[in-house]
Design a protein around this motif. Sequence first.
Motif, PDB file in Angstrom:
ATOM      1  N   PRO A  57      61.481  70.509  47.406  1.00  0.00           N
ATOM      2  CA  PRO A  57      62.443  71.720  46.729  1.00  0.00           C
ATOM      3  C   PRO A  57      63.149  70.952  45.552  1.00  0.00           C
ATOM      4  N   THR A  58      63.760  71.741  44.371  1.00  0.00           N
ATOM      5  CA  THR A  58      64.085  71.095  43.399  1.00  0.00           C
ATOM      6  C   THR A  58      65.592  70.404  43.889  1.00  0.00           C
ATOM      7  N   PRO A  59      65.774  69.208  43.561  1.00  0.00           N
ATOM      8  CA  PRO A  59      66.965  68.506  43.977  1.00  0.00           C
ATOM      9  C   PRO A  59      68.202  69.293  43.671  1.00  0.00           C
ATOM     10  N   LYS A  60      69.309  69.168  44.466  1.00  0.00           N
ATOM     11  CA  LYS A  60      70.562  69.475  44.138  1.00  0.00           C
ATOM     12  C   LYS A  60      71.348  69.001  42.824  1.00  0.00           C
ATOM     13  N   ARG A  61      70.862  67.922  42.422  1.00  0.00           N
ATOM     14  CA  ARG A  61      71.165  67.289  41.191  1.00  0.00           C
ATOM     15  C   ARG A  61      70.612  67.940  40.161  1.00  0.00           C
ATOM     16  N   GLU A  62      69.400  68.212  40.000  1.00  0.00           N
ATOM     17  CA  GLU A  62      68.918  68.941  38.905  1.00  0.00           C
ATOM     18  C   GLU A  62      69.426  70.373  38.976  1.00  0.00           C
ATOM     19  N   GLN A 118      61.561  68.151  38.140  1.00  0.00           N
ATOM     20  CA  GLN A 118      61.136  67.332  37.322  1.00  0.00           C
ATOM     21  C   GLN A 118      59.976  66.530  37.829  1.00  0.00           C
ATOM     22  N   ALA A 119      59.912  66.090  39.076  1.00  0.00           N
ATOM     23  CA  ALA A 119      59.004  65.396  39.408  1.00  0.00           C
ATOM     24  C   ALA A 119      57.673  65.973  39.397  1.00  0.00           C
ATOM     25  N   PHE A 120      57.563  67.331  39.675  1.00  0.00           N
ATOM     26  CA  PHE A 120      56.596  68.107  39.747  1.00  0.00           C
ATOM     27  C   PHE A 120      55.945  68.379  38.469  1.00  0.00           C
ATOM     28  N   LEU A 121      57.266  69.000  37.465  1.00  0.00           N
ATOM     29  CA  LEU A 121      56.655  69.491  36.203  1.00  0.00           C
ATOM     30  C   LEU A 121      56.147  68.412  35.284  1.00  0.00           C
ATOM     31  N   ARG A 122      56.445  66.965  35.554  1.00  0.00           N
ATOM     32  CA  ARG A 122      56.177  66.068  34.689  1.00  0.00           C
ATOM     33  C   ARG A 122      54.509  65.709  35.098  1.00  0.00           C
ATOM     34  N   GLN A 123      54.098  66.011  36.115  1.00  0.00           N
ATOM     35  CA  GLN A 123      52.809  65.620  36.500  1.00  0.00           C
ATOM     36  C   GLN A 123      51.883  66.811  36.166  1.00  0.00           C
ATOM     37  N   LEU A 124      52.190  68.187  36.034  1.00  0.00           N
ATOM     38  CA  LEU A 124      51.568  69.009  35.712  1.00  0.00           C
ATOM     39  C   LEU A 124      51.607  69.155  34.125  1.00  0.00           C
ATOM     40  N   VAL A 125      52.792  68.912  33.340  1.00  0.00           N
ATOM     41  CA  VAL A 125      52.701  68.923  31.858  1.00  0.00           C
ATOM     42  C   VAL A 125      51.911  67.756  31.408  1.00  0.00           C
ATOM     43  N   ARG A 126      51.910  66.522  32.198  1.00  0.00           N
ATOM     44  CA  ARG A 126      51.110  65.483  31.673  1.00  0.00           C
ATOM     45  C   ARG A 126      49.658  65.831  31.751  1.00  0.00           C
ATOM     46  N   GLY A 127      49.296  66.474  32.564  1.00  0.00           N
ATOM     47  CA  GLY A 127      47.816  67.009  32.693  1.00  0.00           C
ATOM     48  C   GLY A 127      47.201  67.908  31.911  1.00  0.00           C
ATOM     49  N   VAL A 128      48.038  68.853  31.504  1.00  0.00           N
ATOM     50  CA  VAL A 128      47.433  69.902  30.565  1.00  0.00           C
ATOM     51  C   VAL A 128      47.006  69.346  29.401  1.00  0.00           C
ATOM     52  N   LEU A 129      47.348  68.294  28.509  1.00  0.00           N
ATOM     53  CA  LEU A 129      46.945  67.712  27.478  1.00  0.00           C
ATOM     54  C   LEU A 129      45.921  66.406  27.684  1.00  0.00           C
ATOM     55  N   PRO A 130      44.666  66.700  27.761  1.00  0.00           N
ATOM     56  CA  PRO A 130      43.665  65.849  28.300  1.00  0.00           C
ATOM     57  C   PRO A 130      43.666  64.545  27.519  1.00  0.00           C
ATOM     58  N   LEU A 131      44.079  64.474  26.314  1.00  0.00           N
ATOM     59  CA  LEU A 131      44.065  63.283  25.406  1.00  0.00           C
ATOM     60  C   LEU A 131      45.465  62.787  25.152  1.00  0.00           C
ATOM     61  N   ALA A 166      60.012  64.132  28.301  1.00  0.00           N
ATOM     62  CA  ALA A 166      60.234  62.651  29.058  1.00  0.00           C
ATOM     63  C   ALA A 166      58.825  62.023  29.021  1.00  0.00           C
ATOM     64  N   LEU A 167      57.912  62.806  28.800  1.00  0.00           N
ATOM     65  CA  LEU A 167      56.468  62.120  28.592  1.00  0.00           C
ATOM     66  C   LEU A 167      56.076  61.561  27.105  1.00  0.00           C
ATOM     67  N   GLY A 168      56.789  62.100  26.230  1.00  0.00           N
ATOM     68  CA  GLY A 168      56.749  61.979  24.686  1.00  0.00           C
ATOM     69  C   GLY A 168      55.915  62.977  24.046  1.00  0.00           C
ATOM     70  N   TYR A 169      55.900  64.061  24.837  1.00  0.00           N
ATOM     71  CA  TYR A 169      54.783  65.369  24.109  1.00  0.00           C
ATOM     72  C   TYR A 169      55.563  66.213  23.281  1.00  0.00           C
ATOM     73  N   GLU A 170      54.999  66.739  22.284  1.00  0.00           N
ATOM     74  CA  GLU A 170      55.664  67.779  21.380  1.00  0.00           C
ATOM     75  C   GLU A 170      55.645  69.159  22.259  1.00  0.00           C
ATOM     76  N   SER A 171      56.454  69.914  22.311  1.00  0.00           N
ATOM     77  CA  SER A 171      56.787  71.159  23.024  1.00  0.00           C
ATOM     78  C   SER A 171      57.565  72.039  22.327  1.00  0.00           C
ATOM     79  N   ILE A 172      57.250  73.520  22.680  1.00  0.00           N
ATOM     80  CA  ILE A 172      58.026  74.480  22.091  1.00  0.00           C
ATOM     81  C   ILE A 172      58.264  75.394  23.208  1.00  0.00           C
ATOM     82  N   ILE A 221      66.323  61.853  33.594  1.00  0.00           N
ATOM     83  CA  ILE A 221      66.259  61.576  34.988  1.00  0.00           C
ATOM     84  C   ILE A 221      64.931  60.406  35.413  1.00  0.00           C
ATOM     85  N   LYS A 222      65.156  59.396  36.101  1.00  0.00           N
ATOM     86  CA  LYS A 222      64.140  58.622  36.364  1.00  0.00           C
ATOM     87  C   LYS A 222      63.185  59.151  37.522  1.00  0.00           C
ATOM     88  N   ILE A 223      62.071  59.166  37.341  1.00  0.00           N
ATOM     89  CA  ILE A 223      61.075  59.567  38.359  1.00  0.00           C
ATOM     90  C   ILE A 223      60.132  58.655  38.632  1.00  0.00           C
TER      91      ILE A 223
END
Length: 372
Positions: free
Chosen positions: A288-293, A305-318, A339-345, A367-369
């Motif tokens: 579950p989402t941590p209280k801090r977040e 963030q721990a979940f979202l970063r894995q998912l967002v990283r994966g959707v851009l294959p290169l 956090a991943l260095g991706y461009e986003s809107i 946040i450090k993951i």
Amino acid sequence: MSLAPGSVRDSIVSYLSMIKTDASVKDIQEAVRLSIGGVSPSSVRSYLNLNTPEIFVRVSRGRYRLRDGDSERDGRQITGQPVIEIGKSKLYHSDCFEWLAQQRDCSIHAVVTDPPYGLIEYTKKEQTKLQSGKGGIWRIPPAFDGHQRAPLPRFTVLGDEDRKALYRFFKKLGALVNRVVVPGGNIVVASNPLLSHLVASAMCEAGLERRGSIVRLVQTMRGGDRPKNAHEEFSEVSVLPRSMWEPWVVFRKPLEGRVQDNLRKWKTGGFRRPSDERPFGDVIKSSPTPKREKKIAEHPSLKPQAFLRQLVRGVLPLGEGVVLDPFAGSGSTLAAANALGYESIGVELDQRYVDIARNAMPELSSIKIDPI
């Protein structure tokens, strides 16, 4: 099989009414095919030509829109400038359907979003009830084992008309996204076990390919309750299974050629591997989402963030391109992309959440993951 008179024209009108902008002949042909079956491209072109300018307007070579509503569209500023720019992320305060209708074809490389798939719970009336703790469509559960349970939308109370509205909502989203996403682009949409089938069916009807689901493996507090007002009499009964997973439905805009061709031209067509040894998987363990977040970004459906970063990283294959969240909320997806260095809107309609995102995005992204 012969078609009813006017069915091609009506199908074109229905599609252009839904997206509320112009479209290419190719997109219109595909929408007609999905709506009424196989129709020759020449028939679609003929209907467009025969009904222009009475019904359709030729915007440019190979692009048409409906004639109705010209005065409303002329001079209307929908996109404007982003209200927030942090790192490589931009957040727009706008209705996402109107925003999407104004974007260029093939300008987004992936979509990751957690939309208001219950619809009703995000109306102003129900959000006011939620903020005041009065519930409404949001069930405010009692404390459980000493812990206060988060509000949950009552998806089980949706009626037939609500479900039809939900279907129309996601079909429209699918049609708009299908136009702005590049070929082979991933579209990943959060859902729940009760409604994911409607989301999948509607968005596939809009022209997207379903590519399975990504399971967020997390025990929620939804389901598992004993019968209301009879919990002692039927103490060994759970009315609904306790939900221990969350489906994120995966779609893809059809490829242009082979996967390797698509990767070379559009930088899309698959998922980014976590490592050389490990492929991207369809189950992501989460908590579950941590209280801090939650304190940083107050939103009723905030994902960790721990979940979202894995998912967002994966959707851009290169690792290249722009990730869109059309229902950005308090900016958690954009924070993960930063956090991943991706461009986003991101696009968010509710001013309250835009205001929260202004401060929340940089805090969440810092946040450090633990490494994936």
